[in-house]
Design a protein around this motif. Structure first.
Motif, PDB file in Angstrom:
ATOM      1  N   TRP A 265       0.810  -1.208   0.000  1.00 39.37           N
ATOM      2  CA  TRP A 265       0.000   0.000   0.000  1.00 39.37           C
ATOM      3  C   TRP A 265       0.850   1.268   0.000  1.00 39.37           C
ATOM      4  CZ3 TRP A 265      -4.855   1.120  -1.055  1.00 39.37           C
ATOM      5  CH2 TRP A 265      -5.343   2.379  -0.708  1.00 39.37           C
ATOM      6  N   ASP A 266       1.976   1.231   0.711  1.00 39.10           N
ATOM      7  CA  ASP A 266       2.807   2.425   0.884  1.00 39.10           C
ATOM      8  C   ASP A 266       3.946   2.527  -0.128  1.00 39.10           C
ATOM      9  OD1 ASP A 266       1.384   3.519   2.928  1.00 39.10           O
ATOM     10  OD2 ASP A 266       2.718   2.859   4.537  1.00 39.10           O
ATOM     11  N   ALA A 267       3.856   1.802  -1.225  1.00 39.93           N
ATOM     12  CA  ALA A 267       4.944   1.803  -2.209  1.00 39.93           C
ATOM     13  C   ALA A 267       5.252   3.200  -2.725  1.00 39.93           C
ATOM     14  CB  ALA A 267       4.597   0.868  -3.377  1.00 39.93           C
ATOM     15  N   ASP A 268       4.226   4.040  -2.904  1.00 35.04           N
ATOM     16  CA  ASP A 268       4.455   5.389  -3.415  1.00 35.04           C
ATOM     17  C   ASP A 268       5.189   6.253  -2.393  1.00 35.04           C
ATOM     18  OD1 ASP A 268       2.151   5.244  -1.800  1.00 35.04           O
ATOM     19  OD2 ASP A 268       1.345   7.095  -2.643  1.00 35.04           O
ATOM     20  N   ILE A 269       4.857   6.086  -1.112  1.00 33.05           N
ATOM     21  CA  ILE A 269       5.558   6.815  -0.053  1.00 33.05           C
ATOM     22  C   ILE A 269       6.994   6.319   0.075  1.00 33.05           C
ATOM     23  CG2 ILE A 269       5.696   7.154   2.448  1.00 33.05           C
ATOM     24  CD1 ILE A 269       2.685   7.219   2.533  1.00 33.05           C
ATOM     25  N   ASP A 270       7.160   5.001   0.087  1.00 31.87           N
ATOM     26  CA  ASP A 270       8.497   4.422   0.249  1.00 31.87           C
ATOM     27  C   ASP A 270       9.461   4.872  -0.850  1.00 31.87           C
ATOM     28  OD1 ASP A 270       7.646   3.124   2.499  1.00 31.87           O
ATOM     29  OD2 ASP A 270       7.415   1.166   1.560  1.00 31.87           O
ATOM     30  N   ALA A 271       8.934   5.121  -2.042  1.00 30.13           N
ATOM     31  CA  ALA A 271       9.784   5.479  -3.174  1.00 30.13           C
ATOM     32  C   ALA A 271      10.425   6.852  -3.038  1.00 30.13           C
ATOM     33  CB  ALA A 271       8.972   5.421  -4.477  1.00 30.13           C
ATOM     34  N   VAL A 272       9.903   7.701  -2.142  1.00 32.58           N
ATOM     35  CA  VAL A 272      10.451   9.062  -2.021  1.00 32.58           C
ATOM     36  C   VAL A 272      11.115   9.316  -0.668  1.00 32.58           C
ATOM     37  CG1 VAL A 272       8.822  10.020  -3.677  1.00 32.58           C
ATOM     38  CG2 VAL A 272       8.210   9.988  -1.256  1.00 32.58           C
ATOM     39  N   MET A 273      11.151   8.303   0.183  1.00 32.43           N
ATOM     40  CA  MET A 273      11.798   8.455   1.480  1.00 32.43           C
ATOM     41  C   MET A 273      13.156   7.771   1.467  1.00 32.43           C
ATOM     42  SD  MET A 273       8.593   7.910   4.148  1.00 32.43           S
ATOM     43  CE  MET A 273       9.602   8.251   5.576  1.00 32.43           C
ATOM     44  N   LYS A 274      14.178   8.480   1.947  1.00 24.07           N
ATOM     45  CA  LYS A 274      15.545   7.961   1.903  1.00 24.07           C
ATOM     46  C   LYS A 274      15.687   6.618   2.605  1.00 24.07           C
ATOM     47  CE  LYS A 274      18.126  12.323   1.554  1.00 24.07           C
ATOM     48  NZ  LYS A 274      19.103  13.205   2.237  1.00 24.07           N
ATOM     49  N   ARG A 275      15.051   6.489   3.764  1.00 26.88           N
ATOM     50  CA  ARG A 275      15.255   5.269   4.546  1.00 26.88           C
ATOM     51  C   ARG A 275      14.419   4.093   4.050  1.00 26.88           C
ATOM     52  NH1 ARG A 275      11.632   4.193   8.711  1.00 26.88           N
ATOM     53  NH2 ARG A 275       9.931   5.686   8.922  1.00 26.88           N
ATOM     54  N   THR A 276      13.524   4.326   3.071  1.00 29.97           N
ATOM     55  CA  THR A 276      12.692   3.234   2.572  1.00 29.97           C
ATOM     56  C   THR A 276      12.818   2.996   1.071  1.00 29.97           C
ATOM     57  OG1 THR A 276      10.805   4.746   2.309  1.00 29.97           O
ATOM     58  CG2 THR A 276      10.961   3.534   4.386  1.00 29.97           C
ATOM     59  N   VAL A 277      13.551   3.866   0.367  1.00 24.86           N
ATOM     60  CA  VAL A 277      13.624   3.747  -1.090  1.00 24.86           C
ATOM     61  C   VAL A 277      14.283   2.445  -1.528  1.00 24.86           C
ATOM     62  CG1 VAL A 277      15.862   4.912  -1.354  1.00 24.86           C
ATOM     63  CG2 VAL A 277      14.148   5.061  -3.188  1.00 24.86           C
ATOM     64  N   GLY A 278      15.080   1.843  -0.661  1.00 27.32           N
ATOM     65  CA  GLY A 278      15.728   0.585  -1.005  1.00 27.32           C
ATOM     66  C   GLY A 278      14.895  -0.648  -0.736  1.00 27.32           C
ATOM     67  N   ARG A 279      13.668  -0.476  -0.257  1.00 27.10           N
ATOM     68  CA  ARG A 279      12.798  -1.620   0.002  1.00 27.10           C
ATOM     69  C   ARG A 279      12.468  -2.361  -1.298  1.00 27.10           C
ATOM     70  NH1 ARG A 279       8.560   0.840   4.581  1.00 27.10           N
ATOM     71  NH2 ARG A 279       9.962   0.499   6.382  1.00 27.10           N
ATOM     72  N   PRO A 280      12.040  -3.617  -1.205  1.00 29.75           N
ATOM     73  CA  PRO A 280      11.872  -4.446  -2.405  1.00 29.75           C
ATOM     74  C   PRO A 280      10.969  -3.870  -3.491  1.00 29.75           C
ATOM     75  CG  PRO A 280      11.807  -5.803  -0.444  1.00 29.75           C
ATOM     76  CD  PRO A 280      11.834  -4.387   0.037  1.00 29.75           C
ATOM     77  N   ILE A 281       9.858  -3.223  -3.121  1.00 32.97           N
ATOM     78  CA  ILE A 281       8.938  -2.721  -4.153  1.00 32.97           C
ATOM     79  C   ILE A 281       9.460  -1.453  -4.818  1.00 32.97           C
ATOM     80  CG2 ILE A 281       6.598  -1.893  -4.640  1.00 32.97           C
ATOM     81  CD1 ILE A 281       5.583  -3.721  -2.436  1.00 32.97           C
ATOM     82  N   PRO A 282       9.785  -0.375  -4.078  1.00 34.57           N
ATOM     83  CA  PRO A 282      10.273   0.834  -4.767  1.00 34.57           C
ATOM     84  C   PRO A 282      11.583   0.624  -5.506  1.00 34.57           C
ATOM     85  CG  PRO A 282      10.495   1.064  -2.388  1.00 34.57           C
ATOM     86  CD  PRO A 282       9.642  -0.142  -2.625  1.00 34.57           C
ATOM     87  N   SER A 283      12.395  -0.339  -5.068  1.00 33.04           N
ATOM     88  CA  SER A 283      13.656  -0.610  -5.769  1.00 33.04           C
ATOM     89  C   SER A 283      13.440  -1.459  -7.010  1.00 33.04           C
ATOM     90  CB  SER A 283      14.642  -1.312  -4.828  1.00 33.04           C
ATOM     91  OG  SER A 283      14.162  -2.600  -4.482  1.00 33.04           O
ATOM     92  N   GLY A 284      12.213  -1.951  -7.208  1.00 36.17           N
ATOM     93  CA  GLY A 284      11.888  -2.704  -8.410  1.00 36.17           C
ATOM     94  C   GLY A 284      12.195  -4.183  -8.344  1.00 36.17           C
ATOM     95  N   ARG A 285      12.585  -4.693  -7.193  1.00 39.65           N
ATOM     96  CA  ARG A 285      12.940  -6.111  -7.092  1.00 39.65           C
ATOM     97  C   ARG A 285      11.723  -7.003  -6.909  1.00 39.65           C
ATOM     98  NH1 ARG A 285      16.299  -3.683  -3.470  1.00 39.65           N
ATOM     99  NH2 ARG A 285      15.506  -4.913  -1.697  1.00 39.65           N
TER     100      ARG A 285
END
Length: 317
Positions: free
Chosen positions: A76-96
């Motif tokens: 659900w929070d993929a859009d938020i995670d993609a713009v936050m430094k501490r979460t941008v490396g998570r599996p969904i925003p990183s594209g994995r």
């Protein structure tokens, strides 16, 4: 809500194949460890013994349910995670990992954990687990997180249920002890996360999350940290007066609450200039203390339970 930024980011890196580590990261293992620990304490300090195998299955189900919540939250929070430094490396925003995969994994694990817990133990425990997953995904992630600066206050209930579930596994019910274990985590969550927000303020601002630091400023947040820590102290000490408390727990609680309260007071006295000067050293320290705080209290409850096996725990002696 829009998934544009997350989906666009995923498309750019679609060639990256997910590994087992990526799928495990979806489950938020660090959060899961706290859930497992507090649930295990709730189970072990209960007055009704549980067969070790049933206890293992129950804790496994709670861990899987917590992981499922993490996967659904990341979906659900993929859009938020993609713009936050501490979460941008998570599996969904990183594209994995694709968002649909995370949704499927989260839904499947949720169903598995709830059904198995109900069959292995009782349906009150299973119902509490189901409500916890629902609360974290729908009430917190979908509603509160983006709607109100009180998101952490109300949303903290999701992380407070595990010891109640563990207690329900053993006893089949709810009691003042399990309610106070719930309240301890519930009241601890706001100062814990607001201390974090004070030194990662820009991340929440970029993501558009109405964290208290963004909507009301740092001075208000500092006051809230102190107030909620003051409200936390009687809950922690009150738990020590129940059937699962005792002198050892109370000694630990007094030390940890003085330490945490001193840190909250230090935060309250600061201003932005002091924070910038020492790069939020005090806030970072208090955040770390908050981690020790919860583990110390629940660890002390375990010690009290072990002492009771030898007739030494509690207030009877």
């Amino acid at each position: 809500m829009t998934d544009f930024s997350a989906n666009d980011h995923t498309t750019q890196k679609a060639g990256h194949e997910a590994g087992m580590g990526d799928y495990f990261a979806l489950l938020k293992p660090r959060v899961m460890s706290l859930v497992v620990f507090t649930a295990l304490v709730g189970l072990l300090v209960a007055p009704v013994p549980v067969h070790p195998f049933i206890g293992f299955v129950a804790i496994l189900c709670i861990a899987v349910g917590a992981g499922a919540s993490g996967a659904l939250n990341m979906w659900w929070d993929a859009d938020i995670d993609a713009v936050m430094k501490r979460t941008v490396g998570r599996p969904i925003p990183s594209g994995r990992v694709a968002p649909g995969e995370a949704l499927g994994i989260g839904a499947a694990l949720s169903g598995f954990a709830i059904v198995l817990l109900g069959l292995a133990t009782n349906f009150l425990a299973a119902g509490l687990l189901a409500f916890t997953i629902f609360f974290y995904l729908v009430v917190y992630s979908m509603w509160l997180k983006r709607a109100t600066p009180q998101n952490i206050v109300i949303g903290g209930a999701a992380g407070a249920f595990p010891p109640m579930i563990g207690w329900a596994v053993a006893t089949g019910g709810v009691s003042i002890e399990s309610l106070l274990m719930f309240a301890l985590i519930f009241m601890w969550t706001p100062p814990h996360f607001w201390a974090l927000a004070l030194f990662v303020k820009s991340d929440y601002g970029r993501a558009g999350v109405p964290m208290l630091t963004e909507t009301h400023g740092r001075d208000v947040t500092r006051r809230h940290v102190l107030v909620y820590t003051l409200l936390l102290v009687p809950v922690a000490l009150g738990l020590g007066l129940t059937s699962i408390g005792g002198p050892f727990y109370m000694a630990v609680a007094v030390v940890m609450n003085v330490w945490f309260l001193k840190g909250a007071y230090d935060i309250w006295q600061r201003d932005d200039a002091a924070c910038e000067a020492d790069k939020h050293a005090v806030e970072i320290k208090v955040f770390k203390v908050s981690l020790y705080y919860l583990f110390a209290h629940f660890g002390a409850l375990l010690v009290e339970a072990a002492l009771r096996l030898y007739g030494l725990g509690g207030w009877s002696w």
